[in-house]
Write a protein that holds these residues in place. Structure first.
Motif, PDB file in Angstrom:
ATOM      1  N   TRP A 149       0.807  -1.212   0.000  1.00 24.27           N
ATOM      2  CA  TRP A 149       0.000   0.000   0.000  1.00 24.27           C
ATOM      3  C   TRP A 149       0.843   1.267   0.000  1.00 24.27           C
ATOM      4  CZ3 TRP A 149      -4.416  -0.845  -1.802  1.00 24.27           C
ATOM      5  CH2 TRP A 149      -5.046  -2.076  -1.594  1.00 24.27           C
ATOM      6  N   TRP A 150       2.040   1.193   0.517  1.00 21.66           N
ATOM      7  CA  TRP A 150       2.959   2.332   0.405  1.00 21.66           C
ATOM      8  C   TRP A 150       3.319   2.578  -1.058  1.00 21.66           C
ATOM      9  CZ3 TRP A 150       4.342   6.529   2.742  1.00 21.66           C
ATOM     10  CH2 TRP A 150       5.546   7.160   2.442  1.00 21.66           C
ATOM     11  N   GLY A 151       3.559   1.505  -1.788  1.00 26.47           N
ATOM     12  CA  GLY A 151       3.849   1.636  -3.219  1.00 26.47           C
ATOM     13  C   GLY A 151       2.670   2.179  -3.992  1.00 26.47           C
ATOM     14  N   ARG A 152       1.454   1.694  -3.644  1.00 26.29           N
ATOM     15  CA  ARG A 152       0.259   2.224  -4.295  1.00 26.29           C
ATOM     16  C   ARG A 152       0.103   3.724  -4.033  1.00 26.29           C
ATOM     17  NH1 ARG A 152      -4.221  -1.357  -4.698  1.00 26.29           N
ATOM     18  NH2 ARG A 152      -3.531  -3.298  -5.664  1.00 26.29           N
ATOM     19  N   TYR A 153       0.387   4.126  -2.794  1.00 22.38           N
ATOM     20  CA  TYR A 153       0.269   5.540  -2.440  1.00 22.38           C
ATOM     21  C   TYR A 153       1.274   6.391  -3.221  1.00 22.38           C
ATOM     22  CZ  TYR A 153       0.889   9.849   0.186  1.00 22.38           C
ATOM     23  OH  TYR A 153       1.021  11.167   0.530  1.00 22.38           O
ATOM     24  N   LEU A 154       2.521   5.917  -3.319  1.00 19.36           N
ATOM     25  CA  LEU A 154       3.542   6.680  -4.052  1.00 19.36           C
ATOM     26  C   LEU A 154       3.179   6.816  -5.517  1.00 19.36           C
ATOM     27  CD1 LEU A 154       6.840   5.268  -2.502  1.00 19.36           C
ATOM     28  CD2 LEU A 154       5.693   7.426  -1.976  1.00 19.36           C
ATOM     29  N   GLN A 155       2.500   5.834  -6.060  1.00 21.56           N
ATOM     30  CA  GLN A 155       2.179   5.844  -7.492  1.00 21.56           C
ATOM     31  C   GLN A 155       0.934   6.671  -7.802  1.00 21.56           C
ATOM     32  OE1 GLN A 155       1.449   1.968  -9.110  1.00 21.56           O
ATOM     33  NE2 GLN A 155       1.440   2.677 -11.232  1.00 21.56           N
ATOM     34  N   LEU A 193      -8.640  -2.342  -6.228  1.00 22.64           N
ATOM     35  CA  LEU A 193      -8.371  -2.196  -7.658  1.00 22.64           C
ATOM     36  C   LEU A 193      -9.624  -1.887  -8.459  1.00 22.64           C
ATOM     37  CD1 LEU A 193      -5.704  -4.944  -8.378  1.00 22.64           C
ATOM     38  CD2 LEU A 193      -5.419  -2.475  -8.514  1.00 22.64           C
ATOM     39  N   THR A 194     -10.765  -2.378  -8.045  1.00 22.34           N
ATOM     40  CA  THR A 194     -11.984  -2.103  -8.809  1.00 22.34           C
ATOM     41  C   THR A 194     -12.232  -0.610  -8.920  1.00 22.34           C
ATOM     42  OG1 THR A 194     -13.214  -2.375  -6.749  1.00 22.34           O
ATOM     43  CG2 THR A 194     -13.083  -4.280  -8.228  1.00 22.34           C
ATOM     44  N   ARG A 195     -12.010   0.135  -7.821  1.00 23.17           N
ATOM     45  CA  ARG A 195     -12.196   1.574  -7.844  1.00 23.17           C
ATOM     46  C   ARG A 195     -11.019   2.271  -8.492  1.00 23.17           C
ATOM     47  NH1 ARG A 195     -14.336   5.738  -3.225  1.00 23.17           N
ATOM     48  NH2 ARG A 195     -13.618   7.632  -4.250  1.00 23.17           N
ATOM     49  N   ALA A 196      -9.821   1.799  -8.203  1.00 25.47           N
ATOM     50  CA  ALA A 196      -8.642   2.425  -8.797  1.00 25.47           C
ATOM     51  C   ALA A 196      -8.673   2.318 -10.305  1.00 25.47           C
ATOM     52  CB  ALA A 196      -7.373   1.772  -8.243  1.00 25.47           C
ATOM     53  N   ASN A 197      -9.054   1.168 -10.836  1.00 19.12           N
ATOM     54  CA  ASN A 197      -9.112   0.995 -12.288  1.00 19.12           C
ATOM     55  C   ASN A 197     -10.159   1.907 -12.907  1.00 19.12           C
ATOM     56  OD1 ASN A 197      -7.115  -0.897 -12.413  1.00 19.12           O
ATOM     57  ND2 ASN A 197      -8.483  -2.657 -12.187  1.00 19.12           N
ATOM     58  N   HIS A 198     -11.253   2.159 -12.149  1.00 17.19           N
ATOM     59  CA  HIS A 198     -12.268   3.072 -12.660  1.00 17.19           C
ATOM     60  C   HIS A 198     -11.691   4.465 -12.896  1.00 17.19           C
ATOM     61  CE1 HIS A 198     -16.085   5.143 -13.085  1.00 17.19           C
ATOM     62  NE2 HIS A 198     -15.702   5.998 -12.136  1.00 17.19           N
TER      63      HIS A 198
END
Length: 385
Positions: free
Chosen positions: A38-44, A53-58
């Motif tokens: 989740w730290w990597g997801r936040y940095l990106q 991912l369902t919401r992020a992909n949206h």
């Protein structure tokens, strides 16, 4: 799910606050792999990356194609580099980028807001400065420009020193407040004769405006005993059917269109040191041409000033016309002075104070001299005061 999202947000908050990974994992009862994910997801992706991912992909699906984003960034960097004479005075905002993409035949063409989001996402924009809201007691009574040559704004830049010379030079600037066309001339001094010559050159290039707006500099409004009469600049304007307008003393923001332009062009122009006046004059012609043929404006439908003016009938002075510098007979016309009422309840026009009442202090008046009838009329909020 809500508790899981809260845990992810808490973990990121603790890490940003300086807590160690070991402390965070122990406090939340999670493993190191979970935190790293989740730290990597936040940095990106920022806070949006903490959702499943369902919401992020949206959200990702709403982004423009990577090829178009790379094109936007490449155009921005090319314009920002100012690496060639053609881009020396280029604008670098979303409007300029969109115009270049349109010229390249890019389809579909992104809107300006999309381009701004791309620049913001890639750290290429400065945060917008939000000023404290003004609470005016009235609407400023200055002239408005709704078409080309309805209003020109004139201002002075200088003194400017050439390399190896102590002589003072000045740049006179005239700008159409509607379409952005400019006229630039180098002057040896700031005398009234130079102003008269510049106005002639400006009206040869841009055409005669209905109104021309000045500040209250002495070479424009007069000084000494002449400050109590109508100056040669005012008389020249009236002779050619142009109504001069003088902004409130000490408030240059009301000449904002030309003031903003002056603030923009000085850095790219004057970072180059010029040895001879002729070199600077040639560069001013290049700058004037670049503004006319390269700068696109939303209010012109994405056109440049040159494209917009191509189909207009402009009343230009003949190229061979010599502007008279001697004192002219006073022609019939209107001269406007915009003034703010002082604390004492007075306004000053042509070095003469007029009392209008303390109840109007802080308000802006429009004082109009009708030279044909010899009347001075004061207007407050559009009504005769």
């Amino acid at each position: 799910m809500k508790d899981e999202l809260t845990a992810r947000q808490r973990a990121i908050h603790l890490r940003l606050a300086g807590r160690s990974v070991q402390y965070i994992c122990a406090a939340l009862g999670r493993g190191k792999a979970w935190f790293c994910k989740w730290w990597g997801r936040y940095l990106q992706a920022g806070p949006e990356g903490l959702y499943d991912l369902t919401r992020a992909n949206h959200h990702v699906a709403q982004r423009i194609p990577p090829e178009l984003e790379r094109a936007i960034l490449s155009v921005r960097r090319r314009l920002q580099a100012h690496a060639s004479p053609a881009t020396r005075y280029s604008l670098i905002g979303a409007t300029a980028i969109r115009a270049e993409l349109k010229g390249l035949g890019v389809q579909p063409l992104p809107c300006e807001r999309t381009i701004e989001r791309v620049l913001q996402r890639n750290g290429l924009t400065a945060p917008r400065v939000r000023l404290a809201p003004l609470l005016p007691r009235q609407e400023y009574p200055g002239p408005q420009a709704r078409a080309s040559n309805e209003l020109h704004e004139v201002d002075l830049v200088g003194p400017i020193y050439l390399k190896g010379s102590g002589h003072r030079y000045y740049i006179w600037v005239g700008k159409d407040a509607f379409d952005g066309a400019v006229c630039l001339r180098l002057a040896d001094s700031r005398s009234m004769d130079e102003v008269l010559a510049f106005l002639g050159e400006c009206w040869k290039d841009l055409g005669r405006p209905e109104q021309v707006q000045f500040d209250n500099a002495r070479e424009l409004a007069g000084w000494g005993p002449a400050a109590r009469t109508l100056s040669r600049v005012i008389r020249l304007c009236l002779r050619f059917g142009v109504s001069p307008v003088f902004i409130p003393a000490g408030e240059p923001q009301f000449n904002g269109s030309v003031e903003n332009f002056n603030g923009w062009f000085q850095e790219p122009l004057l970072q180059r040191r010029f040895r001879r006046p002729g070199d600077l004059r040639r560069e001013l012609r290049r700058l004037q041409e670049a503004v006319s043929t390269q700068h696109v404006h939303p209010r012109l439908g994405g056109q440049t000033p040159a494209q917009h003016r191509r189909g207009l009938r402009l009343q230009k002075l003949p190229a061979s016309f010599v502007v008279p510098t001697e004192r002219q007979e006073l022609a019939a016309g209107r001269v406007t002075f915009l003034r703010r009422v002082s604390v004492a309840g007075t306004v000053t026009v042509l070095s003469q104070a007029f009392r209008v009442g303390k109840r109007h202090r802080g308000l802006y008046l429009r004082l109009v001299i009708d030279t044909g009838r010899g009347w001075l009329t004061a207007y407050l909020n559009g009504r005769v005061l």
